[in-house]
Design an enzyme around this catalytic site. Structure first.
Site, short mmCIF file in Angstrom:
data_model
loop_
_atom_site.label_atom_id
_atom_site.label_comp_id
_atom_site.label_asym_id
_atom_site.label_seq_id
_atom_site.Cartn_x
_atom_site.Cartn_y
_atom_site.Cartn_z
N GLU A 1 0.82 -1.25 -0.28
CA GLU A 1 -0.11 0.08 -0.20
C GLU A 1 0.95 1.29 0.14
O GLU A 1 0.58 2.30 -0.62
CB GLU A 1 -0.92 -0.01 1.17
CG GLU A 1 -1.90 -0.99 1.32
CD GLU A 1 -2.62 -1.21 -0.13
OE1 GLU A 1 -2.96 -0.23 -0.98
OE2 GLU A 1 -3.34 -2.24 -0.22
N HIS B 1 -5.93 -6.08 -10.91
CA HIS B 1 -5.48 -7.21 -10.01
C HIS B 1 -5.07 -8.16 -10.53
O HIS B 1 -4.49 -9.25 -9.94
CB HIS B 1 -6.26 -7.35 -8.81
CG HIS B 1 -6.42 -6.03 -7.99
ND1 HIS B 1 -7.49 -5.08 -8.16
CD2 HIS B 1 -5.81 -5.68 -6.81
CE1 HIS B 1 -7.21 -3.99 -7.05
NE2 HIS B 1 -6.42 -4.25 -6.50
#
Length: 859
Positions: A355, A475
Site C-alpha cells: 500500500e 489485480h
C-alpha cells in the site's frame, strides 16, 4: 533526487524559447536522417498509433544531439524539441508542453518530464520525457496526443452541473455516502489510450471525488459538451514521519514518530530468509508502524529517496499516516491518496509495504489505475511490497507454516503476496509472482484461492483478462510484470526462453529507474518493456546500493540487459492485446448484417415502419412505468436529427442526464413503444431492426418484448437473435453493500433491473454506432396466421444517463423465390438496379417500400 523550479522561473524559461518556424521547415524524413547521422546509425525509433506512444533513443552511448551540458536541463530539452519536435507531432513547444519535474538518476543523467497541454489545458495521460547526459540528448519517450487543435476549449455545461452529474453517478454505487470534490479540471482526453486501441479525442471535464470517510475515491471523466460519462477510474489503490490511527482520523493518532509507546524498528536483514521461530505477536498498530518505517528505509537505502513524495510536499505534510479499521468495509487494505488503511488481519508486512508503494507510484510515474497502466500500478506495489517482505527477516501468522526459501508449489512462501495474512484473508487475496498461472488452490488441497490464477504472459496465458471489470484487470494482469520481475531476480526457463538470474539489487534498481525517469501515467506493457531496456542501458557500470544502504558489488552490464530482454520476450510484454481482447462495438456495424434470404430469394415485407411521417403512426401505443418521483416528461417521439450517417426520421427515447437518485429527484422509469398487430404470412419470418443504443452502461438500457395472439408480453430471448443480440444484463435491484475496491456494483432502481438489454456504448467509448438486429420469429413460437406485437422498452434508474435509443427501419418479412422479371414489368431504382415489386403477390408494395428503405439508408 529531483531538480525543481519555481512556477515563475519555469514560465520565464518557457517564454524565452522562440518557436518561430521558418518557411523552409525541414521534412520529417530529413529530421530523421539528421538523428541517424548524429547517432552514428544507433537510432531506435518506436511508435504505437493506438497509444500515441513515442520513443527515440540513441543506443550504445551514442547521442541524438550534442549540446552544452552546462545549460539548464529544461532549456536543453526544449531546444532539442524545437528542432526535432515535428517527428513527434509537436509544432509549438511553448503552447504544447509544461514542465512537470526534472529527475536525476544514479549515473548523473537528467530526465526532463513535460506534460502535454493544448490551448492552456492539460491532456490526460500525455507526457514526454527528454533524456540527457553530460554530453548531449540521449533520447525522448512518452505519449503525445495529436489532432487536438480542432476541439472546443469551453465546456457546454456549467461546471457546477458537471460536478453534480459526477456526484450522482457515485451516489448510485454507494448510497448513503457523502462525497466532496477533491479537484476538478477541464482537459483533453483520448479514448483508447489505456485500453490499447485507436480512439477519439474529447474536450472532457474531470472530477475527483472523495468520500468524507476517506474509503472511496474516484476519478469521473465526462464529455464537457454534454455531461455524458466517458470513463470512471477507481483511485483507491487496493514516509518516515509516521502516525497510526484507529478507528479513523477523526481521533488523535495512537502512535506518532519516536513516541515512548512506539515499537522499536527491526533492522533489515537482506534476502537471507528468516527464522519463523523468532516470530513474536505484535499489536496490529505496532505492525503498521514498523512496516511503514521499514518500507521507508528500503526505498531510502536502495535509491536514496526520502519518503514517497521525496520532498514534493511541504514538511508539515510529509507524514506516513496509517489507519487501522477506518470503517467496516472489510476485508480490505488500500491507499487513498492521503493514508494507507487496513482492516483487521491486514497488518502483514508485504501488504503494508504494497500500500505504501502505491504512494511512491503516485509521486513518480503516476500510473493511471486502469487497464495495463493500472496493472503496472498494482505490479509495482507487489514488486516492492514482496521485496520488502524478502529482506526484513520477519514472518507472520501464516508465514510460519510455509518455507520462505521455497516456491509456493513446494509449500513455500517466496514470491507469494499476502502469505503472512490470516489464512482466511490469504485465501482471498494472495498472489504468486513466481507462477501466476498455476496459483489456484492451497498447496496439497483442493481448497480454491478466491483470487484464482493470474496471467504469467500476455498472449499464451489463458488467464489474461480482457474485460472492463476490476479497472480492466488491474489485480489480475499485474501477474505478467510480477512474473517478469521474479524470474529476473531468481532466473527461470519459461515459455521457451531462459532468463538468467540478475539478483534483487540489480532488478530493483532497473525497475525503480524506469518508474522514476522513463514511465509516464499511461505507460502500458510494451512501453514498460522499453523503459526497462533503457533503464538497464543507463545503469551499466553505475554504483548500486543494496537494501542495507551499503555499496553493492553487483554491477549492471550487457548480460544484465540481455536478461531483461529475455524476461520481456518470455512474458510477451511487447505483444499487442488488440487482437486477443478484440474490443467490440455495442452493435456490429450495418455493413456486417447477414442477408435475410438465400441466393435466388428476396424478402417479402409484411410490415415496415420508417417513421418518415414525422409522427408516431396510428396503431402504435405508448405507455410508461414510473417507479420514481417523475419521468421528467421523457417519452418516445419521432425526431429528424439523427447520428451520422443516418438521415431522415427515427423513433427516439432520451436517456436523461438529470435526476438526483434521491427522494424527490428520482427519475426511475421505463418507457414502452408497442407496435400494431402484425399478421405473419409465413412461420419462417424475420424481424429486422436498425437502431443505435447509447445509454449509461448496466443501469439504463432497452430491450425487445413480444406478444403472440394477444398474450402477455415476454422478453425476446437471446437465442432468438440471428444478429446483434443484447450485449449485457442490467444491474439487479439488490441493495448496495460497502465496496471500497469497486468490485461490487450498487443497486439499480431501474424497473427493468436484471433484464437482458442493449446498454452502454461502444466498448471504451461514450458514443455508439448504428447496427441491425435480426430476430427469428419462429424461435418465438410464432406460426403463419399468428398475430404478433413487439414492445420496444427502455428503462432508466434514478439519475444520470447518456443519449438514448434510436429505432429506425423496423420490418417483418419472409423469403420468397425471385420471380423472373421482364423489361416491361421491372422498375429501376435510382441506382439502376431492378426491383421486383411482385405485382399481384401479397406484400408486394411493402417489399418495394422495404427495399427502398434499405437503399436510402445505405446510399
Amino acid at each position: 533526487m529531483s531538480i525543481r523550479f519555481s512556477v515563475l522561473g519555469a514560465l520565464a524559461l518557457l517564454g524565452s524559447i522562440s518557436v518561430a518556424q521558418a518557411s523552409s521547415e525541414p521534412s520529417t524524413d530529413s529530421l530523421r536522417d539528421s538523428l541517424l547521422l548524429n547517432s552514428g546509425g544507433q537510432l531506435i525509433e518506436r511508435s504505437q498509433a493506438s497509444a500515441s506512444y513515442i520513443l527515440l533513443r540513441a543506443e550504445r552511448g551514442a547521442l541524438l544531439l550534442s549540446d552544452d551540458a552546462n545549460r539548464d536541463p529544461l532549456l536543453r530539452a526544449l531546444s532539442f524539441l524545437d528542432r526535432y519536435g515535428p517527428l513527434l507531432g509537436l509544432s509549438d513547444t511553448t503552447d504544447q508542453l509544461a514542465l512537470q519535474r526534472v529527475s536525476v538518476d544514479r549515473a548523473g543523467g537528467r530526465h526532463v518530464h513535460l506534460d502535454q497541454r493544448q490551448a492552456g489545458l492539460p491532456v490526460f495521460g500525455a507526457r514526454l520525457v527528454v533524456h540527457m547526459n553530460d554530453f548531449g540528448i540521449t533520447g525522448v519517450s512518452g505519449v503525445f496526443i495529436p489532432d487536438l487543435a480542432s476541439l472546443p476549449t469551453t465546456a457546454g455545461l456549467p461546471t457546477s452541473e458537471l460536478q453534480d452529474i459526477a456526484r450522482r453517478l457515485l451516489a448510485k454505487d454507494h448510497p448513503g455516502a457523502s462525497f466532496a470534490v477533491e479537484s476538478a479540471r477541464l482537459m483533453f482526453y483520448r479514448s483508447g489510450l489505456l485500453e490499447g486501441y485507436v480512439g477519439h479525442n474529447y474536450l472532457a471535464y474531470e472530477v475527483m471525488l472523495r468520500s468524507l470517510a476517506g474509503d472511496l475515491r474516484e476519478r469521473v471523466i465526462l464529455d464537457a459538451a454534454n455531461g455524458r460519462v466517458i470513463n470512471r477510474i477507481n483511485e483507491i489503490h487496493s514516509l518516515k514521519n509516521r502516525e497510526i490511527y484507529t478507528p479513523n482520523q477523526d481521533l488523535p493518532p495512537v502512535i506518532t514518530e519516536g513516541a515512548v509507546n512506539a515499537p522499536a524498528d527491526p533492522a533489515l536483514s537482506g534476502d537471507v530468509g528468516s527464522d519463523p521461530a523468532t516470530r513474536a505477536p505484535r499489536a496490529p498498530t505496532d505492525n503498521l508502524y514498523i512496516f511503514a518505517g521499514g518500507t521507508y528505509e528500503m526505498y531510502r537505502n536502495l535509491f536514496g529517496r526520502e519518503g514517497y513524495d521525496d520532498g514534493a510536499l511541504p514538511a508539515e505534510e510529509q507524514v506516513q499516516k496509517s489507519v487501522y479499521l477506518i470503517n467496516d468495509a472489510c476485508p480490505n487494505a488500500y491507499w487513498n491518496g492521503d493514508s494507507t488503511n487496513y482492516c483487521p488481519g491486514f497488518d502483514a508486512d508485504d501488504i503494508v509495504s504494497h500500500e505504501w508503494s502505491h504512494a511512491y507510484t503516485e509521486y513518480t510515474h503516476g500510473l493511471i489505475y486502469q487497464y495495463q497502466s493500472g496493472a503496472l500500478n498494482e505490479s509495482y506495489s507487489d514488486i516492492f511490497g514482496e521485496t520488502y517482505d524478502l529482506v526484513n527477516g520477519l514472518e507472520g501468522p501464516l508465514g510460519v507454516n510455509l518455507s520462505e526459501g521455497d516456491y509456493y508449489e513446494n509449500g513455500g512462501s517466496r514470491w507469494v503476496i499476502g502469505e503472512d495474512l490470516t489464512e482466511a484473508a490469504s485465501l482471498a487475496l494472495a498472489r504468486d509472482m513466481w507462477d501466476p498461472d498455476s496459483f489456484g488452490s492451497v498447496p496439497g488441497t483442493t481448497i480454491p484461492l478466491l483470487n484464482g490464477p493470474s496471467p504469467g504472459s500476455v498472449i499464451s496465458s489463458p488467464n489474461y483478462y480482457c474485460g472492463s471489470g476490476d479497472g480492466g484487470g488491474v489485480h489480475t494482469n499485474s501477474g505478467v510484470p510480477n512474473h517478469a520481475y521474479a524470474m529476473l531476480v531468481d532466473g527461470k526457463a519459461f515459455n521457451g526462453v531462459t532468463i538468467p538470474a540478475i539478483g534483487m539489487t540489480r532488478a530493483a534498481h532497473i525497475y525503480f529507474h524506469a518508474m522514476t525517469h522513463y514511465q509516464v501515467p499511461s505507460t502500458n506493457f510494451a512501453q514498460h518493456a522499453d523503459a526497462l531496456a533503457q533503464s538497464c542501458q543507463d545503469l551499466i557500470g553505475a554504483g548500486l546500493n543494496d537494501v542495507l544502504g551499503q555499496p553493492s558489488a553487483d554491477r549492471i552490464d550487457a548480460g544484465t540487459c540481455a536478461a531483461v530482454e529475455a524476461a520481456m520476450l518470455a512474458t510477451e510484454m511487447r505483444e499487442s492485446v488488440q487482437a486477443k481482447c478484440n474490443y467490440q462495438p455495442l452493435l456490429q456495424p450495418e455493413s456486417s448484417t447477414p442477408a435475410l434470404c438465400a441466393a435466388g430469394e428476396s424478402p417479402v415485407a409484411v410490415f415496415a415502419e420508417d417513421w418518415e411521417t414525422g409522427l408516431i403512426p396510428a396503431g402504435w401505443e405508448l405507455s410508461e412505468n414510473i417507479t420514481g418521483d417523475s419521468s421528467e416528461d421523457i417519452r418516445w417521439e419521432v425526431v429528424d436529427s439523427l447520428p451520422a450517417p443516418h438521415q431522415g426520421h427515427a423513433a427516439f427515447i432520451a436517456n436523461s442526464l438529470g435526476g438526483s437518485c434521491a427522494p424527490g429527484g428520482d427519475i426511475s422509469a421505463s418507457f414502452r413503444l408497442d407496435s400494431p398487430e402484425i399478421v405473419l404470412q409465413d412461420a419462417a419470418s424475420t424481424l429486422s431492426l436498425n437502431h443505435l443504443m447509447q445509454s449509461e452502461f448496466a443501469y439504463d438500457g432497452g430491450n425487445l418484448k413480444f406478444s403472440v395472439n394477444g398474450g402477455d408480453f415476454a422478453i425476446v430471448p437471446a437465442e432468438a437473435f440471428v444478429h446483434n443480440a443484447y450485449n449485457t444484463s442490467l444491474e439487479t435491484g439488490a441493495g448496495a453493500v460497502p465496496d471500497p475496491l469497486g468490485l461490487i456494483s450498487g443497486g439499480n432502481t431501474n424497473p427493468m433491473a436484471g433484464e437482458a438489454a442493449w446498454s452502454g456504448s461502444d466498448e471504451g467509448e461514450s458514443f455508439s454506432n448504428w447496427g441491425t438486429s435480426l430476430v427469428d420469429l419462429a424461435a418465438l413460437g410464432a406460426a403463419a396466421g399468428d398475430r404478433i406485437r413487439f414492445r420496444f422498452e427502455f428503462g432508466q434508474d434514478g439519475c444520470n444517463g447518456n443519449l438514448g435509443w434510436y429505432l429506425d427501419d423496423v420490418t417483418v418479412s419472409h423469403c420468397a423465390v425471385d420471380a423472373v422479371a421482364s423489361s416491361d414489368d421491372a422498375d429501376a431504382d435510382p441506382a439502376g438496379r431492378s426491383l421486383d415489386v411482385r405485382g399481384g403477390a401479397p406484400g408486394g408494395a411493402l417489399l418495394l417500400l422495404s427495399l427502398l428503405l434499405v437503399w436510402r439508408r445505405r446510399r
